[in-house]
Design a protein around this motif. Structure first.
Motif, PDB file in Angstrom:
ATOM      1  N   ARG A  84      39.991  35.319  34.185  1.00 52.24           N
ATOM      2  CA  ARG A  84      40.593  34.914  32.923  1.00 52.24           C
ATOM      3  C   ARG A  84      41.751  35.830  32.596  1.00 52.24           C
ATOM      4  NH1 ARG A  84      36.485  34.815  28.583  1.00 52.24           N
ATOM      5  NH2 ARG A  84      38.056  35.386  27.099  1.00 52.24           N
ATOM      6  N   ARG A  85      42.724  35.282  31.908  1.00 56.80           N
ATOM      7  CA  ARG A  85      43.876  36.046  31.463  1.00 56.80           C
ATOM      8  C   ARG A  85      44.135  35.655  30.019  1.00 56.80           C
ATOM      9  NH1 ARG A  85      47.471  39.534  34.519  1.00 56.80           N
ATOM     10  NH2 ARG A  85      48.013  40.702  32.691  1.00 56.80           N
ATOM     11  N   LYS A 138      42.173  33.940  41.419  1.00 57.54           N
ATOM     12  CA  LYS A 138      42.878  35.015  40.729  1.00 57.54           C
ATOM     13  C   LYS A 138      44.386  34.805  40.779  1.00 57.54           C
ATOM     14  CE  LYS A 138      42.902  40.024  40.370  1.00 57.54           C
ATOM     15  NZ  LYS A 138      42.318  41.272  40.869  1.00 57.54           N
ATOM     16  N   GLY A 142      46.786  34.049  37.394  1.00 56.68           N
ATOM     17  CA  GLY A 142      47.920  34.920  37.100  1.00 56.68           C
ATOM     18  C   GLY A 142      49.240  34.184  37.106  1.00 56.68           C
ATOM     19  N   ALA A 145      49.449  32.054  33.878  1.00 54.52           N
ATOM     20  CA  ALA A 145      49.671  32.938  32.729  1.00 54.52           C
ATOM     21  C   ALA A 145      51.108  33.462  32.720  1.00 54.52           C
ATOM     22  CB  ALA A 145      48.679  34.094  32.755  1.00 54.52           C
ATOM     23  N   TYR A 164      50.831  39.314  27.080  1.00 53.10           N
ATOM     24  CA  TYR A 164      49.444  39.492  27.478  1.00 53.10           C
ATOM     25  C   TYR A 164      48.749  40.333  26.419  1.00 53.10           C
ATOM     26  CZ  TYR A 164      51.208  38.080  32.053  1.00 53.10           C
ATOM     27  OH  TYR A 164      51.804  37.401  33.077  1.00 53.10           O
TER      28      TYR A 164
END
Length: 178
Positions: A84-85, A138, A142, A145, A164
């Motif tokens: 999660r981001r 992953k 990323g 995001a 972020y």
């Protein structure tokens, strides 16, 4: 000797590993991920551990050893727990909302931005100014995001934009009247 590469990878319960013709497939509760291996490394399973081994001792073999161990470890983590981001939006009138699976962003442009996520990515919106990108890969989490952040990166004078969670934006002093 690669310090990262020689560490074994623990396979949790509910996660399966399969290797066919140098293609590693890992399946778990969050989905399935595949990775093609190069001839410089091999993967073998012993009980509930995965061991990544290299076929030579050159610098190239050493670097691929650690790289593929990390990639496979991220795959195991992704299909078991997921990644999660978290992002936050700052600025007057800047908001986000969900339209089905799609993310609709109002970022002060003359138009709204509609972002369609890849298949394994989901969005959560705890509030209108914070969002969470979730998925089992992953790299893909990323990437998505970073794409969202690139629509309106934080600017240094007022700090408005998408950032972020926990990211510090270096602020600049504006003009001074003299």
């Amino acid at each position: 000797m690669s310090r990262v590469g020689k560490q074994p990878i623990k396979i949790p319960d509910g996660v399966t590993f399969k290797c066919d013709n140098s293609i590693v497939t890992i399946t778990g509760p969050m989905g399935e991920l595949t990775q093609k291996l190069l001839p410089e490394v091999t993967v073998k399973q012993e009980n509930n551990l995965l061991i990544v081994e290299r076929t030579g001792e050159t610098k190239k073999h050493l670097s691929f050893h650690g790289l593929f161990r990390t990639l496979i470890n991220n795959m195991v983590t992704g299909v078991f727990e997921g990644f999660r981001r978290e992002l936050e939006i700052q600025g007057v009138g800047y908001t986000a909302e969900l339209k089905g699976r799609n993310l609709l962003l109002n970022l002060g442009f003359s138009h709204q931005i509609l972002l369609k996520p890849p298949d394994s990515i989901t969005f959560e919106l705890p509030s209108r100014t914070s969002m969470i990108v979730k998925g089992n890969s992953k790299q893909l989490v990323g990437e998505v995001a970073a794409k969202i952040r690139a629509f309106r990166p934080p600017e240094p004078y007022k700090g408005k934009g998408i950032r972020y969670v926990g990211e510090e934006v270096r602020r600049k002093v504006g003009k001074t009247s003299g």
